[in-house]
Design a protein around this motif. Structure first.
Motif, short mmCIF file in Angstrom:
data_model
loop_
_atom_site.label_atom_id
_atom_site.label_comp_id
_atom_site.label_asym_id
_atom_site.label_seq_id
_atom_site.Cartn_x
_atom_site.Cartn_y
_atom_site.Cartn_z
N LYS A 237 0.82 -1.21 0.00
CA LYS A 237 0.00 0.00 0.00
C LYS A 237 0.86 1.26 0.00
O LYS A 237 0.48 2.28 -0.60
N ASN A 422 -8.55 4.06 2.96
CA ASN A 422 -7.54 5.08 2.69
C ASN A 422 -7.74 6.35 3.52
O ASN A 422 -7.10 7.37 3.27
N LEU A 456 -0.50 7.15 4.55
CA LEU A 456 -1.91 7.40 4.25
C LEU A 456 -2.24 8.88 4.32
O LEU A 456 -3.07 9.39 3.55
#
Length: 496
Positions: A237, A422, A456
Protein backbone atom coordinates in the motif's frame (compact mmCIF):
# COMPACT_ATOMS: atom_id res chain seq x y z
CA UNK A 1 10.08 -61.59 14.00
CA UNK A 2 9.39 -58.17 12.48
CA UNK A 3 12.30 -56.69 14.44
CA UNK A 4 14.62 -59.45 13.18
CA UNK A 5 13.50 -58.81 9.59
CA UNK A 6 14.14 -55.08 10.01
CA UNK A 7 17.61 -55.74 11.40
CA UNK A 8 18.33 -58.05 8.46
CA UNK A 9 17.20 -55.40 5.97
CA UNK A 10 19.40 -52.78 7.64
CA UNK A 11 22.40 -55.11 7.54
CA UNK A 12 21.74 -55.85 3.86
CA UNK A 13 21.48 -52.15 3.04
CA UNK A 14 24.69 -51.49 4.96
CA UNK A 15 26.45 -54.17 2.94
CA UNK A 16 25.17 -52.70 -0.34
CA UNK A 17 26.37 -49.22 0.66
CA UNK A 18 29.81 -50.69 1.52
CA UNK A 19 30.01 -52.39 -1.89
CA UNK A 20 29.08 -49.15 -3.67
CA UNK A 21 31.86 -47.30 -1.86
CA UNK A 22 34.31 -50.03 -2.84
CA UNK A 23 33.21 -49.65 -6.48
CA UNK A 24 33.82 -45.90 -6.28
CA UNK A 25 37.28 -46.44 -4.75
CA UNK A 26 38.14 -48.87 -7.58
CA UNK A 27 37.00 -46.37 -10.22
CA UNK A 28 39.07 -43.63 -8.61
CA UNK A 29 42.12 -45.92 -8.43
CA UNK A 30 41.74 -46.60 -12.17
CA UNK A 31 41.57 -42.87 -12.93
CA UNK A 32 37.84 -42.99 -13.69
CA UNK A 33 36.51 -40.87 -10.81
CA UNK A 34 32.98 -39.82 -11.90
CA UNK A 35 33.03 -36.83 -9.56
CA UNK A 36 35.71 -35.03 -11.60
CA UNK A 37 33.33 -34.72 -14.59
CA UNK A 38 32.08 -31.14 -14.74
CA UNK A 39 29.59 -31.18 -17.64
CA UNK A 40 27.77 -33.36 -20.13
CA UNK A 41 26.17 -32.09 -23.30
CA UNK A 42 22.53 -33.23 -23.39
CA UNK A 43 20.73 -32.87 -26.73
CA UNK A 44 17.34 -34.37 -25.87
CA UNK A 45 15.07 -35.42 -23.02
CA UNK A 46 13.14 -38.69 -22.86
CA UNK A 47 9.82 -37.14 -23.88
CA UNK A 48 11.43 -35.25 -26.79
CA UNK A 49 12.57 -38.56 -28.26
CA UNK A 50 9.27 -40.37 -27.68
CA UNK A 51 7.23 -37.47 -29.01
CA UNK A 52 9.34 -36.99 -32.15
CA UNK A 53 10.31 -40.58 -32.99
CA UNK A 54 9.62 -40.38 -36.73
CA UNK A 55 11.88 -37.36 -37.02
CA UNK A 56 14.64 -38.78 -34.78
CA UNK A 57 14.66 -42.46 -35.81
CA UNK A 58 18.22 -43.48 -36.67
CA UNK A 59 19.68 -40.15 -35.52
CA UNK A 60 22.24 -39.74 -32.75
CA UNK A 61 21.09 -38.23 -29.45
CA UNK A 62 22.60 -37.76 -26.00
CA UNK A 63 20.51 -38.04 -22.86
CA UNK A 64 21.36 -38.02 -19.17
CA UNK A 65 19.54 -39.31 -16.13
CA UNK A 66 19.36 -41.77 -13.27
CA UNK A 67 19.42 -45.56 -13.79
CA UNK A 68 16.07 -46.83 -12.48
CA UNK A 69 16.28 -50.43 -13.70
CA UNK A 70 18.77 -52.80 -15.41
CA UNK A 71 18.50 -56.17 -17.15
CA UNK A 72 21.86 -57.81 -17.79
CA UNK A 73 21.73 -60.49 -20.50
CA UNK A 74 25.24 -61.65 -21.36
CA UNK A 75 26.60 -59.61 -24.25
CA UNK A 76 23.64 -57.19 -24.34
CA UNK A 77 21.58 -55.47 -21.68
CA UNK A 78 18.77 -52.98 -21.17
CA UNK A 79 18.48 -50.12 -18.72
CA UNK A 80 15.87 -47.46 -18.05
CA UNK A 81 17.00 -43.97 -17.20
CA UNK A 82 14.90 -41.19 -15.70
CA UNK A 83 15.30 -37.50 -16.52
CA UNK A 84 13.08 -34.54 -15.59
CA UNK A 85 10.08 -35.28 -17.84
CA UNK A 86 10.10 -39.08 -17.83
CA UNK A 87 11.94 -42.32 -18.58
CA UNK A 88 13.44 -43.94 -21.64
CA UNK A 89 14.96 -47.35 -22.32
CA UNK A 90 18.47 -47.89 -23.63
CA UNK A 91 19.84 -51.00 -25.33
CA UNK A 92 23.46 -51.54 -24.29
CA UNK A 93 25.48 -54.08 -26.30
CA UNK A 94 29.13 -55.07 -25.73
CA UNK A 95 29.87 -54.92 -29.45
CA UNK A 96 28.56 -51.35 -29.68
CA UNK A 97 30.27 -49.72 -26.69
CA UNK A 98 33.38 -51.94 -26.33
CA UNK A 99 34.34 -54.72 -23.95
CA UNK A 100 35.86 -52.62 -21.15
CA UNK A 101 33.04 -50.10 -21.25
CA UNK A 102 30.51 -52.93 -21.12
CA UNK A 103 32.20 -54.39 -18.05
CA UNK A 104 31.98 -50.95 -16.45
CA UNK A 105 28.30 -50.65 -17.34
CA UNK A 106 27.54 -54.03 -15.75
CA UNK A 107 29.04 -52.78 -12.47
CA UNK A 108 26.85 -49.67 -12.42
CA UNK A 109 24.11 -49.55 -9.78
CA UNK A 110 20.47 -48.50 -9.68
CA UNK A 111 20.52 -44.80 -8.85
CA UNK A 112 23.77 -43.99 -10.68
CA UNK A 113 23.59 -40.95 -12.95
CA UNK A 114 24.77 -41.66 -16.47
CA UNK A 115 24.99 -40.07 -19.88
CA UNK A 116 24.08 -42.09 -22.98
CA UNK A 117 25.02 -41.29 -26.57
CA UNK A 118 23.44 -43.41 -29.28
CA UNK A 119 20.88 -43.63 -32.06
CA UNK A 120 17.11 -43.78 -31.71
CA UNK A 121 15.31 -46.98 -32.67
CA UNK A 122 12.31 -49.11 -31.81
CA UNK A 123 12.65 -52.60 -30.28
CA UNK A 124 10.85 -55.69 -31.55
CA UNK A 125 8.20 -55.09 -28.89
CA UNK A 126 7.67 -51.55 -30.23
CA UNK A 127 9.36 -49.63 -27.39
CA UNK A 128 11.16 -46.44 -28.44
CA UNK A 129 14.74 -46.77 -27.18
CA UNK A 130 18.30 -45.57 -27.57
CA UNK A 131 20.92 -47.94 -28.97
CA UNK A 132 23.91 -46.93 -26.83
CA UNK A 133 27.25 -46.19 -28.48
CA UNK A 134 28.83 -44.45 -25.48
CA UNK A 135 27.95 -44.59 -21.78
CA UNK A 136 29.46 -42.17 -19.25
CA UNK A 137 29.15 -42.50 -15.48
CA UNK A 138 28.40 -38.93 -14.34
CA UNK A 139 27.82 -39.49 -10.62
CA UNK A 140 28.04 -42.56 -8.39
CA UNK A 141 25.06 -43.17 -6.10
CA UNK A 142 26.43 -44.31 -2.74
CA UNK A 143 23.03 -44.90 -1.15
CA UNK A 144 20.39 -47.46 -2.09
CA UNK A 145 17.08 -46.24 -3.48
CA UNK A 146 13.98 -47.82 -1.92
CA UNK A 147 12.63 -50.51 -4.23
CA UNK A 148 8.94 -49.72 -3.84
CA UNK A 149 8.93 -46.14 -2.63
CA UNK A 150 5.62 -45.44 -4.37
CA UNK A 151 3.91 -47.87 -2.03
CA UNK A 152 5.44 -46.54 1.19
CA UNK A 153 2.75 -45.23 3.54
CA UNK A 154 5.25 -43.32 5.69
CA UNK A 155 4.39 -39.81 4.49
CA UNK A 156 6.64 -38.36 7.20
CA UNK A 157 9.65 -39.90 5.44
CA UNK A 158 8.45 -38.63 2.05
CA UNK A 159 8.24 -35.05 3.34
CA UNK A 160 11.60 -35.21 5.12
CA UNK A 161 13.39 -36.74 2.14
CA UNK A 162 11.57 -34.99 -0.69
CA UNK A 163 14.53 -35.65 -3.01
CA UNK A 164 13.87 -39.42 -2.72
CA UNK A 165 10.13 -38.82 -3.15
CA UNK A 166 10.80 -36.90 -6.38
CA UNK A 167 13.05 -39.65 -7.73
CA UNK A 168 10.65 -42.48 -7.00
CA UNK A 169 7.21 -40.93 -7.46
CA UNK A 170 6.32 -39.45 -10.83
CA UNK A 171 3.04 -37.97 -9.49
CA UNK A 172 4.95 -35.92 -6.93
CA UNK A 173 7.24 -34.49 -9.57
CA UNK A 174 4.21 -33.66 -11.71
CA UNK A 175 2.63 -31.77 -8.80
CA UNK A 176 5.64 -29.49 -8.42
CA UNK A 177 5.98 -28.97 -12.16
CA UNK A 178 2.32 -27.87 -12.12
CA UNK A 179 2.96 -25.60 -9.14
CA UNK A 180 5.69 -23.83 -11.08
CA UNK A 181 3.39 -23.51 -14.10
CA UNK A 182 0.60 -22.07 -11.91
CA UNK A 183 2.89 -19.31 -10.59
CA UNK A 184 4.24 -18.61 -14.07
CA UNK A 185 0.68 -18.41 -15.42
CA UNK A 186 -0.35 -15.99 -12.64
CA UNK A 187 2.62 -13.76 -13.45
CA UNK A 188 1.87 -13.88 -17.17
CA UNK A 189 -1.75 -12.87 -16.58
CA UNK A 190 -0.97 -10.02 -14.20
CA UNK A 191 1.89 -8.70 -16.32
CA UNK A 192 -0.51 -8.67 -19.26
CA UNK A 193 -2.92 -6.58 -17.16
CA UNK A 194 -0.24 -3.96 -16.53
CA UNK A 195 0.75 -5.02 -13.01
CA UNK A 196 4.34 -4.69 -11.81
CA UNK A 197 5.96 -7.34 -9.63
CA UNK A 198 7.80 -5.94 -6.60
CA UNK A 199 9.60 -7.17 -3.48
CA UNK A 200 9.05 -5.88 0.05
CA UNK A 201 10.81 -6.59 3.39
CA UNK A 202 10.48 -9.90 5.22
CA UNK A 203 12.09 -8.60 8.43
CA UNK A 204 9.87 -5.86 9.81
CA UNK A 205 9.50 -3.82 12.98
CA UNK A 206 5.71 -4.10 12.81
CA UNK A 207 4.13 -7.27 11.45
CA UNK A 208 0.68 -6.08 10.35
CA UNK A 209 -1.88 -6.65 7.66
CA UNK A 210 -3.40 -9.88 9.01
CA UNK A 211 -4.66 -11.46 12.22
CA UNK A 212 -1.79 -13.80 13.08
CA UNK A 213 0.93 -14.30 15.67
CA UNK A 214 4.34 -13.41 14.21
CA UNK A 215 7.73 -15.05 14.63
CA UNK A 216 10.16 -12.80 16.47
CA UNK A 217 13.92 -12.56 16.16
CA UNK A 218 16.76 -10.18 17.03
CA UNK A 219 18.83 -8.08 14.65
CA UNK A 220 22.29 -8.01 16.28
CA UNK A 221 23.80 -5.21 14.17
CA UNK A 222 21.16 -2.71 15.33
CA UNK A 223 20.38 -4.44 18.65
CA UNK A 224 16.74 -4.41 17.61
CA UNK A 225 13.92 -6.93 17.97
CA UNK A 226 12.23 -7.58 14.63
CA UNK A 227 9.50 -9.85 13.31
CA UNK A 228 9.01 -11.96 10.21
CA UNK A 229 6.19 -10.57 8.08
CA UNK A 230 2.75 -12.14 8.37
CA UNK A 231 1.39 -10.29 5.32
CA UNK A 232 2.52 -8.24 2.32
CA UNK A 233 -0.17 -5.59 2.67
CA UNK A 234 1.21 -2.53 4.41
CA UNK A 235 4.34 -2.14 2.28
CA UNK A 236 2.47 -2.72 -0.99
CA UNK A 237 0.00 0.00 0.00
CA UNK A 238 2.92 2.35 0.61
CA UNK A 239 3.84 1.77 -3.04
CA UNK A 240 0.30 2.71 -4.13
CA UNK A 241 0.78 5.94 -2.17
CA UNK A 242 4.05 6.39 -4.05
CA UNK A 243 2.24 6.31 -7.39
CA UNK A 244 2.76 2.68 -8.44
CA UNK A 245 -0.81 2.08 -9.57
CA UNK A 246 -0.76 -1.71 -10.05
CA UNK A 247 1.61 -3.83 -7.94
CA UNK A 248 1.83 -7.44 -6.85
CA UNK A 249 4.18 -9.65 -4.87
CA UNK A 250 4.46 -13.43 -4.62
CA UNK A 251 6.45 -14.31 -1.53
CA UNK A 252 6.85 -16.23 1.68
CA UNK A 253 5.04 -15.06 4.79
CA UNK A 254 5.41 -16.50 8.28
CA UNK A 255 2.75 -17.12 10.92
CA UNK A 256 3.56 -18.63 14.30
CA UNK A 257 0.67 -21.07 14.35
CA UNK A 258 -0.07 -24.77 14.15
CA UNK A 259 0.46 -27.23 11.32
CA UNK A 260 -2.41 -29.12 9.69
CA UNK A 261 -3.52 -30.22 6.22
CA UNK A 262 -4.12 -26.60 5.14
CA UNK A 263 -1.64 -24.64 7.27
CA UNK A 264 2.15 -24.41 7.38
CA UNK A 265 3.97 -21.74 9.42
CA UNK A 266 5.70 -20.48 6.28
CA UNK A 267 3.67 -20.37 3.10
CA UNK A 268 3.43 -18.56 -0.22
CA UNK A 269 1.11 -15.59 -0.42
CA UNK A 270 0.34 -13.34 -3.36
CA UNK A 271 -1.07 -9.90 -2.77
CA UNK A 272 -1.92 -7.31 -5.39
CA UNK A 273 -3.17 -3.74 -5.21
CA UNK A 274 -4.73 -1.64 -7.93
CA UNK A 275 -5.43 2.07 -7.66
CA UNK A 276 -8.77 3.55 -8.73
CA UNK A 277 -10.80 0.36 -8.40
CA UNK A 278 -12.76 -1.37 -5.62
CA UNK A 279 -13.60 -4.86 -4.40
CA UNK A 280 -15.91 -5.43 -7.37
CA UNK A 281 -12.88 -4.87 -9.62
CA UNK A 282 -10.99 -7.43 -7.52
CA UNK A 283 -13.83 -9.95 -8.01
CA UNK A 284 -13.67 -9.54 -11.78
CA UNK A 285 -9.88 -9.89 -11.74
CA UNK A 286 -10.03 -13.01 -9.53
CA UNK A 287 -12.63 -14.72 -11.69
CA UNK A 288 -10.61 -14.02 -14.84
CA UNK A 289 -7.32 -15.02 -13.19
CA UNK A 290 -8.51 -18.41 -11.92
CA UNK A 291 -10.12 -19.18 -15.27
CA UNK A 292 -6.94 -18.18 -17.12
CA UNK A 293 -4.69 -20.34 -14.91
CA UNK A 294 -6.98 -23.38 -15.25
CA UNK A 295 -7.06 -23.10 -19.03
CA UNK A 296 -3.30 -22.55 -19.31
CA UNK A 297 -2.11 -25.17 -16.80
CA UNK A 298 -4.85 -27.82 -17.03
CA UNK A 299 -6.21 -27.11 -20.52
CA UNK A 300 -9.80 -26.85 -19.20
CA UNK A 301 -11.94 -24.79 -16.83
CA UNK A 302 -13.17 -27.67 -14.67
CA UNK A 303 -11.09 -29.06 -11.85
CA UNK A 304 -11.75 -32.19 -9.81
CA UNK A 305 -10.72 -32.30 -6.16
CA UNK A 306 -11.31 -35.41 -4.07
CA UNK A 307 -13.88 -36.56 -6.63
CA UNK A 308 -15.81 -33.25 -6.60
CA UNK A 309 -15.97 -31.27 -9.83
CA UNK A 310 -15.74 -27.48 -9.65
CA UNK A 311 -16.52 -25.33 -12.68
CA UNK A 312 -14.43 -22.19 -13.21
CA UNK A 313 -16.06 -21.62 -16.61
CA UNK A 314 -19.40 -20.42 -15.23
CA UNK A 315 -19.92 -17.00 -13.60
CA UNK A 316 -18.92 -17.23 -9.93
CA UNK A 317 -21.71 -16.84 -7.35
CA UNK A 318 -21.72 -13.55 -5.40
CA UNK A 319 -23.52 -13.41 -2.02
CA UNK A 320 -23.31 -11.20 1.08
CA UNK A 321 -22.20 -12.74 4.38
CA UNK A 322 -25.56 -11.84 5.95
CA UNK A 323 -27.48 -13.54 3.11
CA UNK A 324 -25.18 -16.58 3.24
CA UNK A 325 -25.75 -17.00 6.99
CA UNK A 326 -29.50 -16.61 6.47
CA UNK A 327 -29.44 -19.17 3.63
CA UNK A 328 -27.61 -21.88 5.59
CA UNK A 329 -28.62 -21.22 9.22
CA UNK A 330 -31.98 -19.47 8.93
CA UNK A 331 -30.77 -16.58 11.12
CA UNK A 332 -31.20 -13.13 9.53
CA UNK A 333 -28.70 -10.64 10.97
CA UNK A 334 -30.58 -7.84 9.22
CA UNK A 335 -33.21 -8.43 11.92
CA UNK A 336 -30.63 -8.39 14.75
CA UNK A 337 -29.82 -4.88 15.96
CA UNK A 338 -28.10 -5.34 19.33
CA UNK A 339 -25.24 -7.37 20.77
CA UNK A 340 -27.67 -9.00 23.22
CA UNK A 341 -29.85 -10.25 20.35
CA UNK A 342 -26.76 -11.65 18.58
CA UNK A 343 -25.65 -13.42 21.78
CA UNK A 344 -29.15 -14.90 22.22
CA UNK A 345 -29.11 -16.20 18.61
CA UNK A 346 -25.67 -17.73 19.22
CA UNK A 347 -26.85 -19.52 22.37
CA UNK A 348 -29.95 -20.80 20.56
CA UNK A 349 -27.78 -22.30 17.79
CA UNK A 350 -24.98 -23.69 19.95
CA UNK A 351 -22.41 -21.09 18.88
CA UNK A 352 -19.75 -20.45 21.52
CA UNK A 353 -18.53 -16.87 21.75
CA UNK A 354 -16.16 -14.92 23.98
CA UNK A 355 -16.93 -11.91 26.17
CA UNK A 356 -14.95 -9.60 23.85
CA UNK A 357 -16.96 -10.62 20.76
CA UNK A 358 -19.23 -7.99 19.28
CA UNK A 359 -22.24 -8.46 16.98
CA UNK A 360 -20.05 -8.64 13.85
CA UNK A 361 -17.78 -11.25 15.45
CA UNK A 362 -20.82 -13.41 16.22
CA UNK A 363 -22.04 -13.08 12.62
CA UNK A 364 -18.63 -14.38 11.53
CA UNK A 365 -18.87 -17.29 13.99
CA UNK A 366 -22.24 -18.21 12.41
CA UNK A 367 -20.61 -18.03 8.98
CA UNK A 368 -17.76 -20.33 10.00
CA UNK A 369 -20.13 -22.84 11.60
CA UNK A 370 -22.95 -22.99 9.06
CA UNK A 371 -21.73 -21.63 5.74
CA UNK A 372 -18.06 -22.24 4.88
CA UNK A 373 -18.23 -26.00 4.30
CA UNK A 374 -21.16 -25.53 1.88
CA UNK A 375 -19.25 -23.23 -0.50
CA UNK A 376 -17.96 -25.85 -2.94
CA UNK A 377 -18.39 -24.07 -6.29
CA UNK A 378 -16.52 -20.76 -6.83
CA UNK A 379 -18.26 -18.22 -4.59
CA UNK A 380 -17.56 -14.63 -3.53
CA UNK A 381 -18.85 -13.89 0.00
CA UNK A 382 -19.14 -10.11 0.33
CA UNK A 383 -19.72 -7.35 2.86
CA UNK A 384 -18.14 -8.51 6.11
CA UNK A 385 -18.77 -6.90 9.52
CA UNK A 386 -16.38 -4.07 10.38
CA UNK A 387 -15.22 -5.82 13.60
CA UNK A 388 -13.26 -8.44 11.64
CA UNK A 389 -11.96 -6.11 8.90
CA UNK A 390 -9.64 -3.46 10.41
CA UNK A 391 -8.09 -2.32 7.10
CA UNK A 392 -11.20 -2.14 4.94
CA UNK A 393 -13.45 0.68 3.69
CA UNK A 394 -16.90 0.94 5.23
CA UNK A 395 -19.95 0.56 3.05
CA UNK A 396 -21.24 4.15 2.73
CA UNK A 397 -24.88 3.09 3.02
CA UNK A 398 -24.26 0.70 5.96
CA UNK A 399 -21.14 1.53 8.03
CA UNK A 400 -21.50 -1.61 10.21
CA UNK A 401 -20.21 -3.53 7.19
CA UNK A 402 -17.21 -3.12 4.89
CA UNK A 403 -16.44 -3.54 1.19
CA UNK A 404 -14.69 -6.88 1.52
CA UNK A 405 -15.04 -10.33 0.02
CA UNK A 406 -13.59 -13.75 0.58
CA UNK A 407 -13.39 -16.16 -2.35
CA UNK A 408 -14.34 -19.76 -1.55
CA UNK A 409 -13.95 -23.07 -3.37
CA UNK A 410 -14.26 -26.57 -1.93
CA UNK A 411 -15.30 -25.01 1.38
CA UNK A 412 -11.91 -23.29 1.63
CA UNK A 413 -11.07 -19.61 1.70
CA UNK A 414 -8.97 -19.07 -1.44
CA UNK A 415 -8.61 -15.29 -1.40
CA UNK A 416 -9.42 -12.25 0.73
CA UNK A 417 -10.05 -8.81 -0.81
CA UNK A 418 -10.99 -5.26 0.17
CA UNK A 419 -11.86 -1.86 -1.06
CA UNK A 420 -8.86 -0.60 0.87
CA UNK A 421 -9.26 1.85 3.72
CA UNK A 422 -7.54 5.08 2.69
CA UNK A 423 -8.85 7.38 5.43
CA UNK A 424 -5.88 7.86 7.83
CA UNK A 425 -8.09 9.15 10.68
CA UNK A 426 -10.38 6.11 10.46
CA UNK A 427 -7.33 3.85 10.13
CA UNK A 428 -5.80 5.27 13.32
CA UNK A 429 -9.03 4.56 15.20
CA UNK A 430 -9.03 0.97 13.94
CA UNK A 431 -5.41 0.49 14.96
CA UNK A 432 -6.42 1.82 18.40
CA UNK A 433 -9.19 -0.80 18.60
CA UNK A 434 -6.65 -3.47 17.63
CA UNK A 435 -4.28 -2.26 20.39
CA UNK A 436 -7.12 -2.66 22.90
CA UNK A 437 -7.67 -6.25 21.74
CA UNK A 438 -3.93 -6.85 22.12
CA UNK A 439 -4.11 -5.55 25.69
CA UNK A 440 -7.00 -7.95 26.37
CA UNK A 441 -4.81 -10.90 25.37
CA UNK A 442 -5.48 -11.27 21.62
CA UNK A 443 -1.92 -11.98 20.42
CA UNK A 444 -3.09 -11.95 16.78
CA UNK A 445 -4.21 -8.30 16.91
CA UNK A 446 -2.34 -5.63 14.95
CA UNK A 447 -0.31 -2.79 16.48
CA UNK A 448 -0.24 0.81 15.29
CA UNK A 449 2.10 1.41 12.34
CA UNK A 450 2.96 5.13 12.45
CA UNK A 451 4.93 5.11 9.21
CA UNK A 452 2.01 3.52 7.38
CA UNK A 453 -0.35 6.12 8.85
CA UNK A 454 2.00 8.89 7.66
CA UNK A 455 1.90 7.39 4.16
CA UNK A 456 -1.91 7.40 4.25
CA UNK A 457 -1.87 11.02 5.39
CA UNK A 458 0.05 11.90 2.23
CA UNK A 459 -2.94 10.49 0.35
CA UNK A 460 -3.74 7.04 -1.07
CA UNK A 461 -6.14 6.81 -4.01
CA UNK A 462 -9.24 4.58 -3.88
CA UNK A 463 -7.69 1.11 -4.16
CA UNK A 464 -8.71 -2.51 -4.50
CA UNK A 465 -6.49 -5.15 -2.91
CA UNK A 466 -6.48 -8.93 -2.59
CA UNK A 467 -4.43 -11.77 -1.12
CA UNK A 468 -4.29 -15.31 -2.54
CA UNK A 469 -2.94 -18.44 -0.85
CA UNK A 470 -0.79 -19.96 -3.60
CA UNK A 471 -0.34 -23.27 -1.75
CA UNK A 472 -4.07 -23.79 -1.33
CA UNK A 473 -4.65 -22.90 -4.98
CA UNK A 474 -2.01 -25.48 -5.96
CA UNK A 475 -3.69 -28.10 -3.75
CA UNK A 476 -6.96 -27.65 -5.65
CA UNK A 477 -5.36 -27.61 -9.10
CA UNK A 478 -3.30 -30.78 -8.39
CA UNK A 479 -5.89 -32.70 -6.31
CA UNK A 480 -3.49 -32.79 -3.32
CA UNK A 481 -4.97 -33.66 0.07
CA UNK A 482 -2.47 -31.79 2.24
CA UNK A 483 -0.54 -28.53 2.00
CA UNK A 484 2.59 -30.61 2.64
CA UNK A 485 2.02 -32.30 -0.71
CA UNK A 486 2.52 -28.96 -2.52
CA UNK A 487 5.43 -27.64 -0.42
CA UNK A 488 8.76 -29.08 -1.48
CA UNK A 489 10.12 -28.90 2.06
CA UNK A 490 7.26 -28.52 4.59
CA UNK A 491 7.87 -27.72 8.25
CA UNK A 492 8.49 -30.92 10.21
CA UNK A 493 9.03 -31.77 13.87
CA UNK A 494 12.67 -32.62 14.68
CA UNK A 495 13.30 -36.37 14.64
CA UNK A 496 14.83 -36.19 18.10
Amino acid sequence: MAENNNTSVQQDLGEQVRIRREKLAALQAEGNDPFVITKYDVTHHSTDIKGNFEELEGKTVTVAGRIMSKRIMGKASFCNIQDLPGRIQSYVARDSIGEEEYKGFKKMDIGDLIGIKGFVFKTKTGEISIHAEEITLLSKSLQVLPEKFHGITNTDLRYRQRYVDLIMNEDVKDTFVKRSKIITSIRRYLDGQGFMEVETPMLVANAGGAAARPFETHFNALDEDVKLRISLELYLKRLIVGGMEKVYEIGRVFRNEGVDTRHNPEFTLMELYQAYTDYHGMMDLTENLFRHVAEEVLGKTTIVYNGIEMDLGKPFERITMVDAVKKYSGVDFNEISTLEEAQAAAKAHGIEYEKRHKKGDILNLFFEEFVEHNLIQPTFVMDHPIEISPLTKKKPENPEYVERFEFFMNGWEMANAYSELNDPIDQRERFKAQEELLAQGDDEANTTDEDFLYALELGMPPTGGIGYGIDRMTMLFTDSSSIRDVLLFPTMKPLD
